[in-house]
Scaffold this active site. Structure first.
Site, short mmCIF file in Angstrom:
data_model
loop_
_atom_site.label_atom_id
_atom_site.label_comp_id
_atom_site.label_asym_id
_atom_site.label_seq_id
_atom_site.Cartn_x
_atom_site.Cartn_y
_atom_site.Cartn_z
N LEU A 740 35.29 48.53 42.91
CA LEU A 740 35.68 46.70 42.16
C LEU A 740 37.46 46.43 42.20
O LEU A 740 38.14 47.43 42.16
CB LEU A 740 35.83 47.66 41.11
CG LEU A 740 34.48 47.65 40.34
CD1 LEU A 740 33.98 48.40 39.07
CD2 LEU A 740 32.58 46.30 39.73
N ASP A 741 37.79 46.14 43.14
CA ASP A 741 38.38 44.96 43.10
C ASP A 741 39.48 44.48 42.26
O ASP A 741 38.71 43.90 40.85
CB ASP A 741 38.86 44.06 43.89
CG ASP A 741 40.02 43.49 44.58
OD1 ASP A 741 41.02 43.75 45.17
OD2 ASP A 741 40.34 41.92 43.89
N GLU A 766 39.84 49.27 41.27
CA GLU A 766 41.70 49.69 41.94
C GLU A 766 42.12 49.14 40.92
O GLU A 766 42.29 47.85 40.32
CB GLU A 766 40.88 48.81 42.85
CG GLU A 766 43.05 48.70 43.25
CD GLU A 766 43.45 46.83 44.02
OE1 GLU A 766 44.02 47.08 45.00
OE2 GLU A 766 42.53 46.10 43.86
N GLY A 834 44.47 66.07 37.75
CA GLY A 834 44.64 66.91 37.05
C GLY A 834 44.62 66.74 35.02
O GLY A 834 44.17 67.71 34.27
N ASP A 848 45.33 47.83 51.37
CA ASP A 848 46.79 46.75 51.73
C ASP A 848 48.43 47.33 51.33
O ASP A 848 49.04 47.70 52.03
CB ASP A 848 46.16 47.07 49.56
CG ASP A 848 45.75 45.80 49.53
OD1 ASP A 848 46.12 44.90 50.36
OD2 ASP A 848 45.12 46.38 48.64
#
Length: 965
Positions: A740-741, A766, A834, A848
């Site tokens: 998913l952008d 993202e 974590g 990118d």
């Protein structure tokens, strides 16, 4: 004369008398030559005894005080005083430029001066004569002195005579000088007196001329003023007429403008009505489409009901007809005999039984047809499986043959290198017909073919195959691995020139892609059968109006991990299958050819670039969502690529851009906010606070993407259309999940709705945000950064994972001697892994941050340390295409993947950190793996609380791995 000339003459007359005879004459002459060029004026009758004080100004400058008083008194008594004062400067400049004639008496003054000069010359001559006589006497005295050196008396007489003569000469010179001085003074006084009188007369005449000129100027000024006043009056009249005309024109234009403004207002109202009508029309069209769908459904149901009614009517009519016949027969039988009734009843029973039998036969025939169709479908599937298996075996044999040929040529090259090396060492000539080389070169292609003798026999019996299709050539050419580089030897250029390596050309080397097959080849026959069965199966499915989608079984049913929707099984290893420049090549075909290698290396999931049509070739500016012909290739090539990945049990993630979409049309105001294609949305699908595209939807619920219209996901029709599109990608093309952008642009709750509706196997969001910095350095505490990513995952209901940008940013600094950053205060990894490792997708670079964009590139010399960290730790690791295939890290990364798979590390594996300081980092992951990065002096035997026996499986210097035995 003006003041300057008068003062110069006065000073000269006082100094010339005390100067030597020739000097005063020359200076007086220069002053006299300048006098004709000077002109000034003075009021007549004024006392001119003090010439230097009365003549103050030149003719071009101010007048003397007495003259100014006279002129001012005359001006006050005249008319037009104002105009004269205005033109005063012009009159003065005109007067200043006028040349006055010097009076004729000046000539007599020049004659007097010439006479004085002649007298001075005569006095000069007398002085010269006296000086000459004195010189003669001095010469005589000197001669007498020489003649009387011996006589003291003679000497005294001569000195006395010399003294007397010298005194007489001096007295004569003094008399001459006095006479000259007296003459010059008398001449100078007379000349000055005459010059004063004549200058006064000239000044009086000049003053009268000035008064007359001023009077003329005043008259001219009065006439000019009257003319100007008349012209001004005429101009004012014309200006008033022009102003009146302009006012009339302005009134006319104002009326026209008001009419135009009124027309524009009416046009704007009409456009608003048109827009509202267009919106109403769109709404009506949607309702009409819905109504058409309902109408179509009702029509189908009506047709079914009509057919049923017709059948029932036919049956009723047949029954009625039969009843009529029975009644008629009964009537006839009643008339005739009772036995006829029994025969009629029997006939009716037989007819009923015949109908029943006919219906039973028809039903059984239909059932047989369905069973036959089902059996045919199963046979077609089985035949397809067998054909695919045969094709894979054939391709495997071909690839083995190619690998065997490559090994043979490699052996030849090594034999040739060894011979040349030995020749150089021994210094002997090389026999090109050497037995070993000859034997190596004489090995035929059948001897190079690996496997049993049955394959060689099959090749001899069936002969070479027919020409391979183009699509298979591309796959084979892309999938063929080039030979490894030759080891450097000590062969020199001289030996190469003497004994060149004789290798055949590529055209003479046997290649599976250039082979041909017989017409009766089994493979081609099976392929033809497969195509025929595929056509039959497709036709059968269309006939039965069924469409089934069978999901591949990609994980064992008895696996301990159960796959959740959107988050996978926890053992995914993702491969980003593109970079920023992949659109320049036939990318779908290239990735199809790499499917086997990716599966062999342990890749379970591949992330493909955006498949839709896009304004930008990279795919992140989508337009028509249903158009899958992109810069990466056509829709058929895309489907072929996905099928190839599925054949190798690799999940396929589609890169979907949901935040924004590029419009295909302009609205009435010229803004690009009308979409095209199947999803023809309008401005109502764009958020209203979009600063560039004038949307009419609800406000934005995230960050803006300014290059394209931001979609309003709060609209029900938008979410419905997106869900249908994503389902279409799943069912018709086989995508298994989503990347998913730019999920920062809309609320995570909408992502939850999309994932729950489409049920993907795996999904990644993202959420790229900036890390915290202190003094230009990455802060140690990045809790706020990873908290924002976790907040988005929570908003999505935990249905999607997210890229662990926090871990990437920390690794940038940690691997440069700051390994203490790899542990947080609670003793856990510092990134999202974590806190929520099952939702953390770790990575080093993507299209990118790296590739040709390079917004945030990972340090090139630290790549393998980074992969050693993310591939041995919890979370879902992502491998970048450029690192795997372009940077020469293929085998090293594949080795790390094998260790992760072999030791059972998954996204939820626990981490126990032993060391994290400036020198390195060491930790245990899960139960079976211990790892170390950096140059830390540590191994499992030095750790007291680490139980078990450990074997080092990887040692690359900067990172080491141990497995539990």
């Amino acid at each position: 004369m003006d003041t300057i000339s008068a003062c110069a003459l006065a000073s000269s007359s006082g100094s010339l008398l005390s100067s030597p005879g020739g000097v005063w004459h020359r200076e007086f002459r220069s002053v006299l030559q300048k006098m004709p060029l000077i002109s000034s004026y003075h009021v007549a009758g004024k006392n001119t005894s003090n010439l230097s004080s009365s003549l103050r100004t030149s003719f071009l400058g101010e007048r003397c005080p007495e003259t100014r008083k006279v002129i001012k008194a005359q001006r006050r008594s005249r008319r037009g005083h104002g105009m004269v004062s205005v033109l005063k400067s012009q009159g003065e400049s005109a007067i200043g430029s006028r040349e006055f004639q010097i009076p004729e008496d000046i000539e007599s003054l020049k004659a007097a001066l010439a006479t004085a000069e002649a007298r001075a010359d005569a006095a000069k001559k007398a002085e010269n004569q006296a000086l000459d006589a004195l010189a003669i006497m001095e010469a005589k005295s000197q001669g007498a002195a020489k003649g009387a050196q011996n006589s003291q008396e003679g000497t005294l007489k001569m000195e006395e005579a010399f003294r007397i003569e010298k005194q007489e000469g001096i007295s004569l010179a003094v008399q001459v000088e006095k006479i000259s001085e007296t003459a010059i003074q008398n001449a100078t006084a007379r000349i000055i007196e005459e010059a004063k009188l004549k200058v006064a007369a000239a000044q009086t005449a000049a003053a009268e001329a000035i008064l007359e000129l001023e009077e003329r100027l005043r008259q001219a000024a009065d006439e000019a003023a009257s003319v100007v006043a008349m012209e001004a009056h005429v101009a004012i009249g014309e200006a008033r007429a022009a102003a009146a005309s302009a006012k009339a024109q302005a009134d006319k234009f104002e009326a026209i403008l008001n009419e135009q403004v009124k027309a524009l207002n009416e046009l704007a109202e009409a456009e608003a009505k048109v827009l509202s009508l267009e919106e109403a029309l769109l709404t009506a069209n949607r309702q009409l489409q819905i109504a058409n769908g309902e109408t179509e459904r009702y029509r189908i149901e009506l047709g079914t009901a009509q057919r049923f009614i017709k059948t029932a009517t036919a049956r009723v009519e047949a029954a009625e007809k039969t009843a009529i016949e029975i009644q008629k027969a009964a009537a006839e039988a009643a008339e005739e005999r009772a036995s006829s009734i029994e025969r009629a009843i029997e006939a009716v029973k037989k007819a009923s039984q015949a109908r029943t039998d006919a219906n039973k036969v028809a039903f059984e025939a239909e059932a047989d047809a369905l069973r036959s169709a089902n059996a045919t479908s199963h046979k077609a599937s089985e035949a397809r499986r067998l054909v695919d298996k045969s094709r894979f075996e054939s391709l495997e044999r071909s690839l083995l043959a190619v690998e065997g040929a490559a090994g043979a040529w490699k052996n030849r090259a090594m034999v040739a290198e060894e011979m040349l090396r030995l020749a150089r060492i021994n210094g002997a000539e090389i026999d090109s017909s050497s037995l070993v080389l000859d034997q190596a070169l004489n090995v035929g292609r059948l001897e190079m073919l690996p496997g049993s003798d049955s394959r060689i026999k099959d090749l001899l019996e069936n002969g070479p195959r027919r020409e391979t299709p183009d699509w298979m050539k591309r796959r084979l050419q892309t999938g063929q691995q080039s030979l490894p580089p030759m080891q450097p030897t000590t062969i020199t250029a001289e030996i190469d020139a003497v004994v060149p390596l004789q290798l055949p050309s590529p055209e003479n080397v046997w290649d599976v892609s250039n082979t041909k097959v017989k017409e009766d080849d089994k493979f081609s026959v099976r392929a033809a059968e497969k195509e025929a069965l595929d056509l039959q199966r497709t036709a059968l499915e269309r006939a039965l109006q069924t469409k089934s989608f069978k999901t591949l079984v990609r994980y064992p049913e008895d696996s301990e991990e159960k796959s959740e929707s959107g988050t996978g099984s926890g053992r995914e290893i993702v491969f980003q299958g593109f970079n920023w420049e992949s659109w320049r090549r036939q990318w779908w075909l290239e990735m199809s050819a790499k499917a086997a290698d990716l599966s062999k290396c342990g890749i379970t999931t591949i992330w493909l670039p955006p498949p839709t049509h896009s304004v930008a070739p990279q795919g992140y500016m989508p337009g028509d969502l249903y158009d899958l012909n992109s810069a990466y290739g056509g829709s058929e090539e895309l489907k072929q690529c996905i099928d190839e990945m599925h054949k190798h049990k690799i999940l396929v993630l589609g890169d979907v851009v949901l935040n924004h979409r590029c419009a295909q049309k302009q609205g009435p105001n010229g803004v690009w906010n009308r979409f095209g294609g199947k999803l023809a949305w309008g401005p109502e699908a764009i958020v209203r606070d979009d600063p560039n595209f004038q949307g009419q939807g609800n406000p934005k619920c995230g960050d803006f993407f300014h290059a394209a219209p931001n979609i309003d996901h709060s609209q029900d029709f938008v979410r419905k259309d997106i869900i249908e599109w994503m389902k279409w990608l799943r069912t018709d093309f086989g995508f298994d999940g989503w990347r998913l952008d730019f999920v920062r642009g809309f609320w995570g709750g909408y992502v939850k709705e999309y994932i729950e509706a489409t049920k993907p196997a795996f999904a990644i969001g993202e959420y790229w945000d900036s890390l915290a910095y202190e003094g230009g350095q990455v802060s140690y505490n990045q809790d706020s950064h990873r908290q924002r990513i976790v907040n988005w995952i929570n908003a999505a209901g935990g249905t999607s994972s997210a890229f662990d940008v926090t871990t990437k940013g920390i690794l940038h600094s940690a691997l440069h001697g700051e390994f203490w950053r790899l542990i947080d205060p609670q003793g856990k990894p510092p990134g999202v892994m974590g806190w929520w490792p099952s939702r953390a997708v770790t990575f080093l670079e993507n299209h990118d941050t790296g590739s040709t964009q390079g917004h945030w590139p990972f340090p090139r010399d630290k790549l393998m340390m980074g992969y050693a960290y993310i591939l041995t730790h919890p979370g879902t690791p992502v491998i970048f295409n450029d690192h795997f295939y372009d940077f020469g890290l293929h085998d090293q990364i594949a080795e790390l993947i094998a260790v992760r798979t072999r030791t059972g590390v998954h996204c939820r594996s626990p981490v126990k950190i032993f060391q994290a300081n400036f020198e390195g980092y060491a930790a245990q992951v899960g139960d079976n793996l211990v790892m170390k990065i950096g140059h830390l002096d540590w191994n499992p035997s030095k750790q007291n609380n680490l139980a078990g026996v450990w074997k080092r499986c990887t040692n690359k210097g900067e990172y080491q791995l141990w497995e539990r035995r």
